[in-house]
Design a protein around this motif. Structure first.
Motif, PDB file in Angstrom:
ATOM      1  N   PHE A 154     169.064 -46.966 -10.242  1.00 31.45           N
ATOM      2  CA  PHE A 154     169.183 -48.428 -10.174  1.00 31.45           C
ATOM      3  C   PHE A 154     170.599 -48.841  -9.791  1.00 31.45           C
ATOM      4  O   PHE A 154     170.789 -49.755  -8.970  1.00 31.45           O
ATOM      5  N   ALA A 155     171.591 -48.184 -10.376  1.00 27.26           N
ATOM      6  CA  ALA A 155     172.986 -48.492 -10.033  1.00 27.26           C
ATOM      7  C   ALA A 155     173.252 -48.186  -8.561  1.00 27.26           C
ATOM      8  O   ALA A 155     173.922 -48.967  -7.865  1.00 27.26           O
ATOM      9  N   PHE A 156     172.720 -47.061  -8.098  1.00 29.35           N
ATOM     10  CA  PHE A 156     172.873 -46.701  -6.679  1.00 29.35           C
ATOM     11  C   PHE A 156     172.220 -47.749  -5.785  1.00 29.35           C
ATOM     12  O   PHE A 156     172.786 -48.154  -4.762  1.00 29.35           O
ATOM     13  N   SER A 157     171.022 -48.200  -6.169  1.00 34.80           N
ATOM     14  CA  SER A 157     170.309 -49.188  -5.354  1.00 34.80           C
ATOM     15  C   SER A 157     171.071 -50.511  -5.296  1.00 34.80           C
ATOM     16  O   SER A 157     171.120 -51.162  -4.242  1.00 34.80           O
ATOM     17  N   LEU A 158     171.670 -50.919  -6.408  1.00 29.26           N
ATOM     18  CA  LEU A 158     172.471 -52.151  -6.407  1.00 29.26           C
ATOM     19  C   LEU A 158     173.683 -52.014  -5.491  1.00 29.26           C
ATOM     20  O   LEU A 158     174.066 -52.961  -4.783  1.00 29.26           O
ATOM     21  N   TRP A 159     174.283 -50.846  -5.505  1.00 29.50           N
ATOM     22  CA  TRP A 159     175.420 -50.587  -4.625  1.00 29.50           C
ATOM     23  C   TRP A 159     174.994 -50.684  -3.161  1.00 29.50           C
ATOM     24  O   TRP A 159     175.715 -51.243  -2.321  1.00 29.50           O
ATOM     25  N   VAL A 160     173.811 -50.142  -2.866  1.00 35.31           N
ATOM     26  CA  VAL A 160     173.288 -50.214  -1.496  1.00 35.31           C
ATOM     27  C   VAL A 160     173.089 -51.671  -1.075  1.00 35.31           C
ATOM     28  O   VAL A 160     173.403 -52.058   0.055  1.00 35.31           O
ATOM     29  N   ILE A 161     172.570 -52.489  -1.994  1.00 35.85           N
ATOM     30  CA  ILE A 161     172.288 -53.890  -1.678  1.00 35.85           C
ATOM     31  C   ILE A 161     173.572 -54.709  -1.559  1.00 35.85           C
ATOM     32  O   ILE A 161     173.749 -55.485  -0.607  1.00 35.85           O
ATOM     33  N   VAL A 162     174.474 -54.527  -2.512  1.00 36.24           N
ATOM     34  CA  VAL A 162     175.657 -55.388  -2.599  1.00 36.24           C
ATOM     35  C   VAL A 162     176.732 -54.995  -1.588  1.00 36.24           C
ATOM     36  O   VAL A 162     177.312 -55.855  -0.910  1.00 36.24           O
ATOM     37  N   SER A 163     177.016 -53.698  -1.489  1.00 38.66           N
ATOM     38  CA  SER A 163     178.135 -53.281  -0.633  1.00 38.66           C
ATOM     39  C   SER A 163     177.848 -51.930   0.028  1.00 38.66           C
ATOM     40  O   SER A 163     178.420 -50.907  -0.361  1.00 38.66           O
ATOM     41  N   PRO A 164     176.978 -51.905   1.028  1.00 33.82           N
ATOM     42  CA  PRO A 164     176.670 -50.637   1.701  1.00 33.82           C
ATOM     43  C   PRO A 164     177.867 -50.049   2.436  1.00 33.82           C
ATOM     44  O   PRO A 164     177.952 -48.831   2.606  1.00 33.82           O
ATOM     45  N   ILE A 165     178.810 -50.893   2.856  1.00 35.15           N
ATOM     46  CA  ILE A 165     179.982 -50.398   3.595  1.00 35.15           C
ATOM     47  C   ILE A 165     180.866 -49.550   2.693  1.00 35.15           C
ATOM     48  O   ILE A 165     181.286 -48.447   3.063  1.00 35.15           O
ATOM     49  N   THR A 166     181.146 -50.047   1.479  1.00 36.43           N
ATOM     50  CA  THR A 166     181.975 -49.264   0.558  1.00 36.43           C
ATOM     51  C   THR A 166     181.247 -48.003   0.099  1.00 36.43           C
ATOM     52  O   THR A 166     181.870 -46.960  -0.082  1.00 36.43           O
ATOM     53  N   LEU A 167     179.934 -48.085  -0.091  1.00 38.58           N
ATOM     54  CA  LEU A 167     179.160 -46.901  -0.472  1.00 38.58           C
ATOM     55  C   LEU A 167     179.210 -45.865   0.633  1.00 38.58           C
ATOM     56  O   LEU A 167     179.383 -44.667   0.367  1.00 38.58           O
ATOM     57  N   SER A 168     179.081 -46.317   1.869  1.00 35.76           N
ATOM     58  CA  SER A 168     179.161 -45.393   3.002  1.00 35.76           C
ATOM     59  C   SER A 168     180.522 -44.720   3.071  1.00 35.76           C
ATOM     60  O   SER A 168     180.625 -43.528   3.380  1.00 35.76           O
ATOM     61  N   ALA A 169     181.583 -45.480   2.751  1.00 39.15           N
ATOM     62  CA  ALA A 169     182.938 -44.913   2.759  1.00 39.15           C
ATOM     63  C   ALA A 169     183.079 -43.830   1.692  1.00 39.15           C
ATOM     64  O   ALA A 169     183.725 -42.802   1.924  1.00 39.15           O
ATOM     65  N   VAL A 170     182.477 -44.064   0.521  1.00 38.66           N
ATOM     66  CA  VAL A 170     182.520 -43.062  -0.551  1.00 38.66           C
ATOM     67  C   VAL A 170     181.730 -41.823  -0.165  1.00 38.66           C
ATOM     68  O   VAL A 170     182.165 -40.684  -0.380  1.00 38.66           O
ATOM     69  N   ILE A 171     180.564 -42.019   0.426  1.00 39.02           N
ATOM     70  CA  ILE A 171     179.726 -40.891   0.835  1.00 39.02           C
ATOM     71  C   ILE A 171     180.430 -40.042   1.892  1.00 39.02           C
ATOM     72  O   ILE A 171     180.327 -38.812   1.890  1.00 39.02           O
ATOM     73  N   ASP A 172     181.171 -40.682   2.787  1.00 34.87           N
ATOM     74  CA  ASP A 172     181.893 -39.949   3.831  1.00 34.87           C
ATOM     75  C   ASP A 172     182.955 -39.020   3.260  1.00 34.87           C
ATOM     76  O   ASP A 172     183.372 -38.069   3.931  1.00 34.87           O
ATOM     77  N   LYS A 173     183.404 -39.293   2.026  1.00 31.34           N
ATOM     78  CA  LYS A 173     184.421 -38.451   1.398  1.00 31.34           C
ATOM     79  C   LYS A 173     183.826 -37.267   0.641  1.00 31.34           C
ATOM     80  O   LYS A 173     184.547 -36.383   0.184  1.00 31.34           O
ATOM     81  N   ILE A 174     182.493 -37.249   0.494  1.00 33.45           N
ATOM     82  CA  ILE A 174     181.829 -36.164  -0.226  1.00 33.45           C
ATOM     83  C   ILE A 174     181.866 -34.898   0.618  1.00 33.45           C
ATOM     84  O   ILE A 174     181.565 -34.927   1.813  1.00 33.45           O
ATOM     85  N   ASP A 175     182.209 -33.793  -0.008  1.00 37.82           N
ATOM     86  CA  ASP A 175     182.329 -32.521   0.706  1.00 37.82           C
ATOM     87  C   ASP A 175     180.961 -31.851   0.840  1.00 37.82           C
ATOM     88  O   ASP A 175     180.730 -30.744   0.359  1.00 37.82           O
ATOM     89  N   SER A 176     180.041 -32.559   1.466  1.00 37.20           N
ATOM     90  CA  SER A 176     178.697 -32.017   1.708  1.00 37.20           C
ATOM     91  C   SER A 176     178.151 -32.645   2.982  1.00 37.20           C
ATOM     92  O   SER A 176     177.778 -33.821   2.993  1.00 37.20           O
ATOM     93  N   PRO A 177     178.075 -31.865   4.062  1.00 43.49           N
ATOM     94  CA  PRO A 177     177.571 -32.427   5.320  1.00 43.49           C
ATOM     95  C   PRO A 177     176.125 -32.886   5.222  1.00 43.49           C
ATOM     96  O   PRO A 177     175.716 -33.815   5.905  1.00 43.49           O
ATOM     97  N   VAL A 178     175.341 -32.235   4.362  1.00 46.99           N
ATOM     98  CA  VAL A 178     173.942 -32.627   4.202  1.00 46.99           C
ATOM     99  C   VAL A 178     173.846 -34.025   3.601  1.00 46.99           C
ATOM    100  O   VAL A 178     173.102 -34.896   4.088  1.00 46.99           O
ATOM    101  N   VAL A 179     174.603 -34.263   2.516  1.00 42.93           N
ATOM    102  CA  VAL A 179     174.595 -35.581   1.875  1.00 42.93           C
ATOM    103  C   VAL A 179     175.096 -36.641   2.839  1.00 42.93           C
ATOM    104  O   VAL A 179     174.508 -37.730   2.966  1.00 42.93           O
ATOM    105  N   ARG A 180     176.174 -36.344   3.546  1.00 42.86           N
ATOM    106  CA  ARG A 180     176.737 -37.330   4.475  1.00 42.86           C
ATOM    107  C   ARG A 180     175.767 -37.660   5.599  1.00 42.86           C
ATOM    108  O   ARG A 180     175.696 -38.796   6.053  1.00 42.86           O
ATOM    109  N   THR A 181     175.011 -36.664   6.036  1.00 41.54           N
ATOM    110  CA  THR A 181     174.081 -36.891   7.138  1.00 41.54           C
ATOM    111  C   THR A 181     172.821 -37.601   6.679  1.00 41.54           C
ATOM    112  O   THR A 181     172.344 -38.540   7.317  1.00 41.54           O
ATOM    113  N   LEU A 182     172.267 -37.166   5.549  1.00 42.79           N
ATOM    114  CA  LEU A 182     171.034 -37.775   5.057  1.00 42.79           C
ATOM    115  C   LEU A 182     171.256 -39.189   4.553  1.00 42.79           C
ATOM    116  O   LEU A 182     170.343 -40.022   4.590  1.00 42.79           O
TER     117      LEU A 182
END
Length: 219
Positions: free
Chosen positions: A31-59
């Protein structure tokens, strides 16, 4: 009914408390993840880009983080959370109503889950992986080490990255290093081998939870 709970009732309560507590925590995270997607997908995308997992970043690429995805995840998480909360509170208070409702909803959920599993598996076997199906096709290719229509993909100028596994990220997949197993055949073999076990596991898990609720209710 009004006496001291027996050992079976206490064991059933313990199962309900542990399982539903874990489910509620997982639903809270979703639920917290879904709210983040709704409210601020840009900041969530920026956080995901910093994750050291190409699979997570791509999916979880930026174009997949849409408001519709967030709303769907939020509603699903909220519904499952409410069901789990019924089981948790019912186990604590021995509420006849909550335990009966929880037991009924758990049985309805297993019917829905089996129906969805059948629908998606049969659709997959009938049509194979389709480009319009979205990101989950990448997960299936990587999980099964396969690529659809192997005999014909060598003529395609640009293959999906997942046809080459993690080495294909982001656009490095070529006919020379693509998986040689056909996804349709590979998934069909997997389903023939494990489909019955998957159905049995779903039914057994839900029946155990429903039975625990009824045992706790009747103590």
């Amino acid at each position: 009914m009004g006496g001291k709970p027996g050992r079976t009732s206490k064991l059933a309560a313990a199962v309900l408390l542990v399982v539903n507590f874990i489910v509620m925590m997982a639903c809270g995270a979703v639920f917290a993840f879904s709210l983040w997607v709704i409210v601020s997908p840009i900041t969530l995308s920026a956080v995901i880009d910093k994750i050291d997992s190409p699979v997570v970043r791509t999916l979880l690429a930026s174009h997949t983080l849409t408001a519709s995805l967030g709303v769907a995840l939020a509603l699903l998480a909220l519904f499952i959370f409410i069901v789990a909360l019924m089981g948790f509170c019912g186990a604590v208070t021995q509420s006849q109503f909550l335990l009966l409702m929880y037991s009924a909803l758990i049985l309805l959920l297993v019917l829905l889950e089996c129906a969805l599993f059948y629908y998606f598996s049969s659709t997959l076997l009938e049509k194979g992986l389709q480009k319009e199906d979205g990101q989950w096709t990448h997960a299936l290719r990587v999980a099964f080490s396969c690529c659809e229509n192997v005999n014909g993909t060598t003529t395609v100028s640009k293959l999906p990255w997942s046809c080459c596994g993690l080495a294909g990220i982001p656009d490095n997949c070529t006919a020379g290093n693509m998986y040689q197993k056909d996804c349709l055949q590979t998934v069909a073999v997997w389903l023939r081998r494990y489909q019955t076990a998957a159905y049995a596991s779903l039914v057994a898990t839900h029946v155990v939870l429903s039975s625990c609720a009824l045992l706790r209710r009747r103590s």
